[in-house]
Design an enzyme around this catalytic site. Structure first.
Site, mmCIF file in Angstrom:
data_model
loop_
_atom_site.group_PDB
_atom_site.id
_atom_site.type_symbol
_atom_site.label_atom_id
_atom_site.label_comp_id
_atom_site.label_asym_id
_atom_site.label_seq_id
_atom_site.Cartn_x
_atom_site.Cartn_y
_atom_site.Cartn_z
ATOM 1 N N HIS A 122 0.877 -1.164 0.000
ATOM 2 C CA HIS A 122 0.000 0.000 0.000
ATOM 3 C C HIS A 122 0.921 1.222 0.000
ATOM 4 C CE1 HIS A 122 -2.720 2.929 1.973
ATOM 5 N NE2 HIS A 122 -3.703 2.161 1.571
ATOM 6 N N ASP A 199 3.009 -5.124 7.987
ATOM 7 C CA ASP A 199 1.799 -4.309 8.051
ATOM 8 C C ASP A 199 0.607 -5.268 8.064
ATOM 9 O OD1 ASP A 199 -0.507 -2.961 7.375
ATOM 10 O OD2 ASP A 199 0.335 -1.899 5.661
ATOM 11 N N GLN A 202 -4.588 -5.392 6.792
ATOM 12 C CA GLN A 202 -5.591 -6.165 6.058
ATOM 13 C C GLN A 202 -5.735 -7.581 6.591
ATOM 14 O OE1 GLN A 202 -7.724 -5.132 3.850
ATOM 15 N NE2 GLN A 202 -6.897 -3.064 3.859
ATOM 16 N N LYS A 225 -10.071 -1.478 10.861
ATOM 17 C CA LYS A 225 -10.170 -2.611 9.939
ATOM 18 C C LYS A 225 -10.781 -3.820 10.633
ATOM 19 C CE LYS A 225 -7.500 -0.704 6.616
ATOM 20 N NZ LYS A 225 -8.049 -0.188 5.361
ATOM 21 N N CYS A 363 -4.864 2.593 -3.583
ATOM 22 C CA CYS A 363 -3.615 3.100 -2.995
ATOM 23 C C CYS A 363 -2.459 2.155 -3.256
ATOM 24 C CB CYS A 363 -3.740 3.336 -1.492
ATOM 25 S SG CYS A 363 -4.975 4.537 -1.063
#
Lengths: 405, 138
Positions: A122, A199, A202, A225, A363
């Site tokens: 991202h 990261d 998600q 999220k 993104c």
């Protein structure tokens, strides 16, 4: 446990609303999840009953707020199986977390060092490193992706060497849903002495990573999220790294002693939590984690997988529909295009039918460039979605295509 | 026809539609029939920023009037661009500058022309007006 979808949906007030006269079908969960009433209520409960600033109050209500805030940190610690609670830094979200680490490594690294970024990232995991590299001269290398949207690990192997100091990879790609083999990536990085930041924005709505078992150096996610509010997230960092890194922002809370000559920084985690934090957000983040654990992340994952299979099969029956990212290992995200029709047109008409999807580059422009496309339609599913909603997506999509053809 | 008259005419036409689907089908038709931009002007320099789908706009002055042409990768965006062209094309720079595009609400296009929407149509109106400023001194 039986997955009682009716009961679950009743927890989400927003799912009852209409959009453009149709039942609201929310399939933009990778952008942000919807919030159960328990999370929403915890925010108003805080402001109604025990709003106070934390950590420095002498009075009872301040102590209640502090306990709730620190209680949330413990919930996050336990959820991710982190050794010490002060290894959890509460941030405003993943972007903040990544910037905090990038800032921390600004002076640790120099032009002799290299960092590796995955090609599935991202923008929020690309730009901070480019900004850092512009200042300290670090060299950035990229792990490319293949046709299915998987990272090419052979090339990753060839990029690693003794100069590699940091590797950044997302646990799950936001644009394609690919689940990356982070355990393997971490082990290989550690073999050359490099640290790894994952990261997890998600990933954390779909499964529960064991951070000690992964032996990851940094892991970050955003509460919104995973059914929590916006504006709050967490950064896990191994104690040794957090101690080595300088503070990111100066202010109250993060100091231990201040004179005009010199300031001594506070202990972890407060060193990285300058100013009054998002107290209600942190508390609600904890409630969201409780909510997910009550349902069970494994149950969630299982339910979502069957929903993904159902949706994939249905969508594939549409002529000229191409799915991007068909990794064996992916979360409930379907990124697709219809040949000859622009994603934006599909998204606009789906919205008129009450179906919320995301269109565009998500993104992640480098990924779109890889596939040679300007964007996709992305339907991302959550555990509160149903097969009936997939059917609505399918029929609305068919009508949209016939209008646009 | 004056800008306001054209707008009134468009509102009249749109009032005939019974539901949003007919309206969109019409916009899609408009998108297919738009006065396309000449290939030589379909260049990056004429791209409108802020769109999810590429949107090109070009303008030239003929006999004191501005003639716009546009194109987009997305057909709905193109349809709305066609409406904007119908309103503003073949008008004088001063009429364009003094006009308001105020009928939007009535034909239900407001959602497409919100400044925060990712289709760039607000930027397109702005760019059309910039052309009018540029040409008003010529």
């Amino acid at each position: 446990m039986v997955f009682d979808i009716k009961k679950i949906r009743a927890d989400f007030p927003i799912l009852k609303r209409k959009v453009n006269g149709y039942n609201f079908v929310y399939l933009d969960n990778a952008a942000t999840s919807q919030k159960p009433i328990q999370v929403i209520d915890s925010i108003s409960d805080y402001y109604k009953n025990y709003n106070s600033n934390i950590h420095r109050g002498v009075h009872s209500v301040s102590q209640e707020a502090t306990d709730a805030y620190e209680g949330a940190r413990i919930k996050i610690q336990n959820h991710f199986n982190v050794k010490k609670s002060h290894e959890i830094i509460l941030t405003s979200g993943t972007t903040h977390s990544i910037n905090l680490v990038a800032n921390g490594f600004l002076e640790i690294l120099d032009e002799k060092d290299e960092i590796i970024i995955s090609g599935l990232e991202h923008h929020s995991n690309i730009v901070p490193w480019q900004m850092m590299a512009a200042r300290n001269g670090v060299k950035i290398k990229i792990i490319p992706i293949d046709e299915n949207g998987d990272l090419n690990l052979n090339i990753y192997d060839s990029l690693l060497n003794s100069k590699t100091k940091l590797v950044f990879v997302n646990h799950v790609s936001n644009a394609l849903g690919t689940v990356n083999p982070i355990k393997e990536i971490i082990n290989k990085a550690h073999n050359v002495g490099a640290a790894v930041l994952v990261d997890g924005a998600q990933a954390s709505a779909h499964f529960k990573p064991d951070l000690q078992e992964l032996d990851v150096d940094f892991y970050t996610t955003s509460a919104h999220k995973l059914c929590g509010p916006t504006g709050i997230g967490m950064l896990y960092g191994k104690e040794k790294w957090l101690q080595k890194m300088p503070p990111y922002q100066g202010g109250g809370e993060m100091i231990s002693e201040v004179t005009f000559e010199k300031t001594t920084y506070a202990e972890l985690p407060h060193k990285f939590e300058a100013g009054t934090p998002n107290i209600s957000g942190a508390i609600a983040f904890g409630v969201a984690i409780d909510y997910l654990n009550e349902l069970g992340l494994e149950n969630i994952h299982k339910y979502e997988s069957s929903l993904l299979d159902y949706a994939t099969e249905k969508l594939k029956s549409i002529t000229n529909l191409k799915i991007y990212g068909e990794s064996e290992n992916k979360t409930s995200v379907i990124s697709f295009n219809i040949e000859g029709i622009h994603a934006y047109d599909i998204g606009t008409l789906l919205d008129k039918f009450g179906v919320a999807v995301r269109t565009g580059q998500h993104c992640a422009q480098p990924i779109m460039d890889h596939f040679g496309i300007s964007g996709t339609v992305r339907a991302s599913l959550a555990f509160y979605n149903t097969k009936e909603e997939i059917d609505i997506l399918f029929s609305s999509l068919k009508r949209a295509i016939s209008m646009l053809s | 026809m004056k800008i306001n008259e054209i707008q009134a005419e468009i509102v009249d036409e749109f009032s005939l539609f019974e539901d949003w689907m007919e309206k969109y089908e019409y916009m899609i038709e408009l998108g297919k029939s738009i006065q396309l931009i000449d290939t030589k002007n379909k260049i990056d320099a004429n791209l409108i920023k802020g769109c999810q789908s590429k949107l090109w706009l070009f303008a030239e002055l003929k006999n004191g009037r501005i003639f716009y042409s546009a194109d987009s990768e997305a057909i709905i965006t193109k349809g709305i661009a066609a409406i904007l062209l119908r309103v503003f094309s073949n008008q004088t720079p001063s009429d364009i500058l003094n006009s308001e595009f105020k009928y939007i609400d009535e034909i239900g296009l407001k959602e497409h022309l919100s400044p925060t929407r990712a289709n760039g149509l607000v930027s397109m109106i702005k760019q059309m007006k910039y052309y009018a400023i540029a040409y008003s001194n010529k």
